[in-house]
Enzyme design. Structure first.
Site, PDB file in Angstrom:
ATOM      1  N   ASN A   9      15.985 -17.968  23.957  1.00 16.75           N
ATOM      2  CA  ASN A   9      16.797 -16.873  23.923  1.00 16.75           C
ATOM      3  C   ASN A   9      17.520 -18.016  22.767  1.00 16.75           C
ATOM      4  O   ASN A   9      18.066 -18.970  24.036  1.00 16.75           O
ATOM      5  CB  ASN A   9      17.446 -16.106  24.884  1.00 16.75           C
ATOM      6  CG  ASN A   9      19.017 -15.833  24.702  1.00 16.75           C
ATOM      7  OD1 ASN A   9      18.928 -15.567  23.622  1.00 16.75           O
ATOM      8  ND2 ASN A   9      19.134 -15.504  25.757  1.00 16.75           N
ATOM      9  N   TRP A  10      17.798 -18.085  21.671  1.00 14.40           N
ATOM     10  CA  TRP A  10      18.608 -18.578  20.898  1.00 14.40           C
ATOM     11  C   TRP A  10      19.928 -18.471  21.263  1.00 14.40           C
ATOM     12  O   TRP A  10      21.125 -19.184  20.703  1.00 14.40           O
ATOM     13  CB  TRP A  10      18.077 -18.856  19.900  1.00 14.40           C
ATOM     14  CG  TRP A  10      16.811 -19.717  19.449  1.00 14.40           C
ATOM     15  CD1 TRP A  10      15.879 -20.555  20.423  1.00 14.40           C
ATOM     16  CD2 TRP A  10      16.498 -19.746  18.046  1.00 14.40           C
ATOM     17  NE1 TRP A  10      14.719 -20.629  19.897  1.00 14.40           N
ATOM     18  CE2 TRP A  10      15.096 -19.936  18.645  1.00 14.40           C
ATOM     19  CE3 TRP A  10      16.140 -19.476  16.524  1.00 14.40           C
ATOM     20  CZ2 TRP A  10      14.006 -21.115  17.592  1.00 14.40           C
ATOM     21  CZ3 TRP A  10      15.494 -19.634  15.730  1.00 14.40           C
ATOM     22  CH2 TRP A  10      14.642 -20.625  15.883  1.00 14.40           C
ATOM     23  N   LYS A  11      20.802 -17.624  21.841  1.00 14.21           N
ATOM     24  CA  LYS A  11      22.060 -16.775  21.767  1.00 14.21           C
ATOM     25  C   LYS A  11      22.722 -17.049  20.678  1.00 14.21           C
ATOM     26  O   LYS A  11      21.821 -17.363  19.953  1.00 14.21           O
ATOM     27  CB  LYS A  11      22.600 -18.264  23.743  1.00 14.21           C
ATOM     28  CG  LYS A  11      21.853 -18.163  24.766  1.00 14.21           C
ATOM     29  CD  LYS A  11      22.490 -18.791  25.396  1.00 14.21           C
ATOM     30  CE  LYS A  11      21.963 -18.355  26.921  1.00 14.21           C
ATOM     31  NZ  LYS A  11      21.931 -19.072  27.849  1.00 14.21           N
ATOM     32  N   HIS A  96      21.050  -8.932  29.274  1.00 10.93           N
ATOM     33  CA  HIS A  96      21.559 -10.404  29.196  1.00 10.93           C
ATOM     34  C   HIS A  96      22.625 -10.435  30.451  1.00 10.93           C
ATOM     35  O   HIS A  96      23.175  -9.679  29.734  1.00 10.93           O
ATOM     36  CB  HIS A  96      21.589 -10.834  28.618  1.00 10.93           C
ATOM     37  CG  HIS A  96      21.126 -12.563  28.391  1.00 10.93           C
ATOM     38  ND1 HIS A  96      22.442 -13.396  28.861  1.00 10.93           N
ATOM     39  CD2 HIS A  96      20.432 -13.914  28.624  1.00 10.93           C
ATOM     40  CE1 HIS A  96      21.846 -14.675  28.864  1.00 10.93           C
ATOM     41  NE2 HIS A  96      21.143 -14.154  29.439  1.00 10.93           N
ATOM     42  N   GLU A  98      24.761 -12.708  29.971  1.00 10.51           N
ATOM     43  CA  GLU A  98      26.253 -13.178  28.872  1.00 10.51           C
ATOM     44  C   GLU A  98      26.436 -11.513  28.538  1.00 10.51           C
ATOM     45  O   GLU A  98      27.672 -11.174  28.785  1.00 10.51           O
ATOM     46  CB  GLU A  98      25.532 -13.845  28.582  1.00 10.51           C
ATOM     47  CG  GLU A  98      26.198 -15.471  28.653  1.00 10.51           C
ATOM     48  CD  GLU A  98      24.875 -16.268  28.159  1.00 10.51           C
ATOM     49  OE1 GLU A  98      24.416 -16.182  26.680  1.00 10.51           O
ATOM     50  OE2 GLU A  98      23.878 -17.327  29.244  1.00 10.51           O
ATOM     51  N   GLU A 168      16.586 -13.179  35.944  1.00 13.63           N
ATOM     52  CA  GLU A 168      17.228 -13.844  36.245  1.00 13.63           C
ATOM     53  C   GLU A 168      18.296 -14.320  36.812  1.00 13.63           C
ATOM     54  O   GLU A 168      19.634 -13.475  36.499  1.00 13.63           O
ATOM     55  CB  GLU A 168      17.301 -14.575  34.511  1.00 13.63           C
ATOM     56  CG  GLU A 168      17.336 -13.816  33.488  1.00 13.63           C
ATOM     57  CD  GLU A 168      17.652 -14.278  32.227  1.00 13.63           C
ATOM     58  OE1 GLU A 168      16.525 -15.611  31.813  1.00 13.63           O
ATOM     59  OE2 GLU A 168      18.520 -14.073  31.286  1.00 13.63           O
ATOM     60  N   GLY A 174      22.329 -21.871  32.396  1.00 18.68           N
ATOM     61  CA  GLY A 174      22.629 -22.720  31.740  1.00 18.68           C
ATOM     62  C   GLY A 174      23.035 -23.464  33.217  1.00 18.68           C
ATOM     63  O   GLY A 174      24.410 -24.732  32.168  1.00 18.68           O
ATOM     64  N   SER A 214      17.471 -21.837  33.682  1.00 20.46           N
ATOM     65  CA  SER A 214      17.175 -23.160  33.147  1.00 20.46           C
ATOM     66  C   SER A 214      15.784 -23.790  33.731  1.00 20.46           C
ATOM     67  O   SER A 214      14.864 -24.596  33.915  1.00 20.46           O
ATOM     68  CB  SER A 214      17.631 -23.893  34.626  1.00 20.46           C
ATOM     69  OG  SER A 214      19.365 -23.987  34.573  1.00 20.46           O
ATOM     70  N   GLY A 235      16.495 -20.740  28.359  1.00 18.55           N
ATOM     71  CA  GLY A 235      17.702 -20.245  26.520  1.00 18.55           C
ATOM     72  C   GLY A 235      17.502 -21.979  25.743  1.00 18.55           C
ATOM     73  O   GLY A 235      17.143 -21.874  25.276  1.00 18.55           O
ATOM     74  N   GLY A 236      18.435 -23.039  27.109  1.00 13.40           N
ATOM     75  CA  GLY A 236      18.528 -24.327  26.277  1.00 13.40           C
ATOM     76  C   GLY A 236      17.233 -25.120  25.888  1.00 13.40           C
ATOM     77  O   GLY A 236      17.194 -25.631  24.940  1.00 13.40           O
TER      78      GLY A 236
END
Ligand code: PEP
Length: 251
Positions: A9-11, A96, A98, A168, A174, A214, A235-236
């Site tokens: 997920n490149w957000k 998601h 967020e 998640e 994150g 993470s 993600g990251g």
């Protein structure tokens, strides 16, 4: 046998040239990854370019959201599932945390978006997960069950065959605080039992349940060794081709 899925997920990261560079750098690094499905999710405006540049590769492209609206119309700012499919994406991340926390996503909108995605042949990656306070108060399972039941309400057996669930825990996204493989397995087992109770054992046994929060090259193997963890939503660590490829090529 459930084929694992590793999705990045490149957000809201990367300009177009950076997204293309990362996708092209990833291509050879995961070209031999036949053991799993590889998916990356750039922002909407990069979907077509990235999908075109990855055509013929083993990397699929996902959107990070879609509209609840199915038909074209006066919905300023919205992007429909049909539009996402039309530009070459095959998956869409829905619900998601967020979006739930900061953009008003509800179980009801997650359900509508999931149905919209499925109606245009997209695979829906439906996210569920509890907040830290909910875990600490012993409510993690009931929160996840409510989200799961809400997301899948009214889905048919053939719909269920085309969704992927991503667990998640919000406290692990994150933050560098990964759930232990045992904590993740416990919830994945609970999710599979819940799917089984509602949709039958056959569907539950076939449903891929990804862990997200993470995930890094050094913790993926421990997670993937758990019986009910069928991949990861990253993600990251998906933003760099090398680290994402190390996760895809986990041993
Ligand atoms: C995510 O955004 O879905 C996620 C799991 O992020 P991270 O890997 O950075 O925790």
């Amino acid at each position: 046998m459930r084929k694992p899925v590793i999705a990045g997920n490149w957000k809201m990261y990367k300009l177009l040239s950076e997204a293309v560079d990362t996708a092209l750098a990833l291509k050879p690094l995961v070209a031999n990854a036949n053991h799993c499905e590889v998916v990356i999710a750039p922002v909407f405006v990069h979907l077509k370019t990235v999908a075109d540049r990855l055509e013929g590769s083993n990397i699929r492209v996902a959107a990070q959201d879609c509209s609840t609206e199915v038909k074209e119309g006066a919905h300023t700012g919205e992007v429909s599932a049909q539009m996402i499919e039309d530009v070459g994406a095959s998956h869409v991340i829905i619900g998601h945390s967020e979006r739930r926390q900061f953009y008003g996503e509800t179980d009801e909108s997650v359900n509508k978006k999931t149905k919209a995605a499925l109606s245009f042949g997209l695979t829906a990656i439906v996210c569920v997960g509890e907040m830290l306070a909910e875990r600490e108060s012993g409510n993690a399972e009931s929160v996840v069950k409510t989200q799961l039941v809400g997301a899948t309400d009214g889905l048919t057996v053939s719909d269920m065959e085309r969704i992927i669930i991503a667990y998640e825990p919000v406290w692990a996204i994150g933050t560098g605080k990964v759930a232990t493989p045992e904590q993740a397995q416990e919830m994945h087992g609970f999710i599979r039992r819940t799917v089984s109770e509602r949709h039958g054992k056959e569907i539950a046994d076939a449903t891929r349940i990804l862990y997200g929060g993470s995930v890094k090259p050094d913790n993926i193997a421990g997670l993937m060794h758990q019986a009910d963890i069928d991949g990861a939503l990253v993600g990251g660590a998906s933003l760099e081709a090398e680290s994402f490829a190390q996760i895809v090529n986990f041993k």
